[in-house]
Design a protein around this motif. Structure first.
Motif, PDB file in Angstrom:
ATOM      1  N   GLN A   2      61.372 -75.660 -21.714  1.00 38.69           N
ATOM      2  CA  GLN A   2      60.207 -74.904 -21.277  1.00 38.69           C
ATOM      3  C   GLN A   2      59.286 -74.583 -22.450  1.00 38.69           C
ATOM      4  O   GLN A   2      58.070 -74.632 -22.316  1.00 38.69           O
ATOM      5  CB  GLN A   2      60.644 -73.612 -20.572  1.00 38.69           C
ATOM      6  CG  GLN A   2      61.371 -73.822 -19.275  1.00 38.69           C
ATOM      7  CD  GLN A   2      60.493 -74.440 -18.198  1.00 38.69           C
ATOM      8  OE1 GLN A   2      59.292 -74.216 -18.157  1.00 38.69           O
ATOM      9  NE2 GLN A   2      61.088 -75.233 -17.337  1.00 38.69           N
ATOM     10  N   THR A   3      59.879 -74.253 -23.594  1.00 36.69           N
ATOM     11  CA  THR A   3      59.082 -73.924 -24.763  1.00 36.69           C
ATOM     12  C   THR A   3      58.253 -75.129 -25.197  1.00 36.69           C
ATOM     13  O   THR A   3      57.072 -74.983 -25.534  1.00 36.69           O
ATOM     14  CB  THR A   3      59.990 -73.463 -25.923  1.00 36.69           C
ATOM     15  OG1 THR A   3      60.794 -72.385 -25.458  1.00 36.69           O
ATOM     16  CG2 THR A   3      59.181 -73.027 -27.107  1.00 36.69           C
ATOM     17  N   SER A   4      58.842 -76.299 -25.168  1.00 37.61           N
ATOM     18  CA  SER A   4      58.093 -77.488 -25.565  1.00 37.61           C
ATOM     19  C   SER A   4      56.981 -77.811 -24.569  1.00 37.61           C
ATOM     20  O   SER A   4      55.892 -78.239 -24.968  1.00 37.61           O
ATOM     21  CB  SER A   4      59.021 -78.685 -25.744  1.00 37.61           C
ATOM     22  OG  SER A   4      59.670 -78.998 -24.533  1.00 37.61           O
ATOM     23  N   LEU A  82      52.189 -69.584 -18.564  1.00 36.05           N
ATOM     24  CA  LEU A  82      53.524 -69.006 -18.766  1.00 36.05           C
ATOM     25  C   LEU A  82      54.045 -68.342 -17.504  1.00 36.05           C
ATOM     26  O   LEU A  82      55.205 -68.513 -17.124  1.00 36.05           O
ATOM     27  CB  LEU A  82      53.495 -67.985 -19.898  1.00 36.05           C
ATOM     28  CG  LEU A  82      53.570 -68.535 -21.305  1.00 36.05           C
ATOM     29  CD1 LEU A  82      53.221 -67.449 -22.309  1.00 36.05           C
ATOM     30  CD2 LEU A  82      54.935 -69.102 -21.573  1.00 36.05           C
TER      31      LEU A  82
END
Length: 91
Positions: A2-4, A82
């Motif tokens: 998810q961060t990427s 987000l």
């Protein structure tokens, strides 16, 4: 993972802002409908981003570039992205 995805979305948005916005500004200014869409996105940026993220009409990567070419601010764009990702992740 998810961060990427978030990082890549932010990078694509910024690339669209700095590489595409100047090129399409004249076309947007010349078209009344496009000016209205651009103004609406600027006024209600996070809402438009959130709704667009939920729509399968445009591929995710294309959304990033298109939104980068609009007047939506970076932080509302990122916050809406987000929020939608977190919401979809927990379903």
């Amino acid at each position: 993972m998810q961060t990427s995805l978030i990082a890549l979305a932010a990078l694509a948005f910024l690339a669209g802002r700095h590489l595409v916005r100047d090129r399409v500004s004249a076309r947007i200014a010349a078209n009344r409908r496009m000016r209205a869409i651009d103004a609406a996105i600027a006024d209600e940026g996070w809402k438009v981003v959130g709704l667009l993220r939920l729509s399968p009409a445009l591929p995710f990567s294309l959304q990033n570039w298109i939104l980068g070419a609009t007047k939506v601010d970076f932080w509302p764009y990122l916050a809406a992205t987000l929020r939608v990702f977190l919401r979809l992740r927990h379903q």
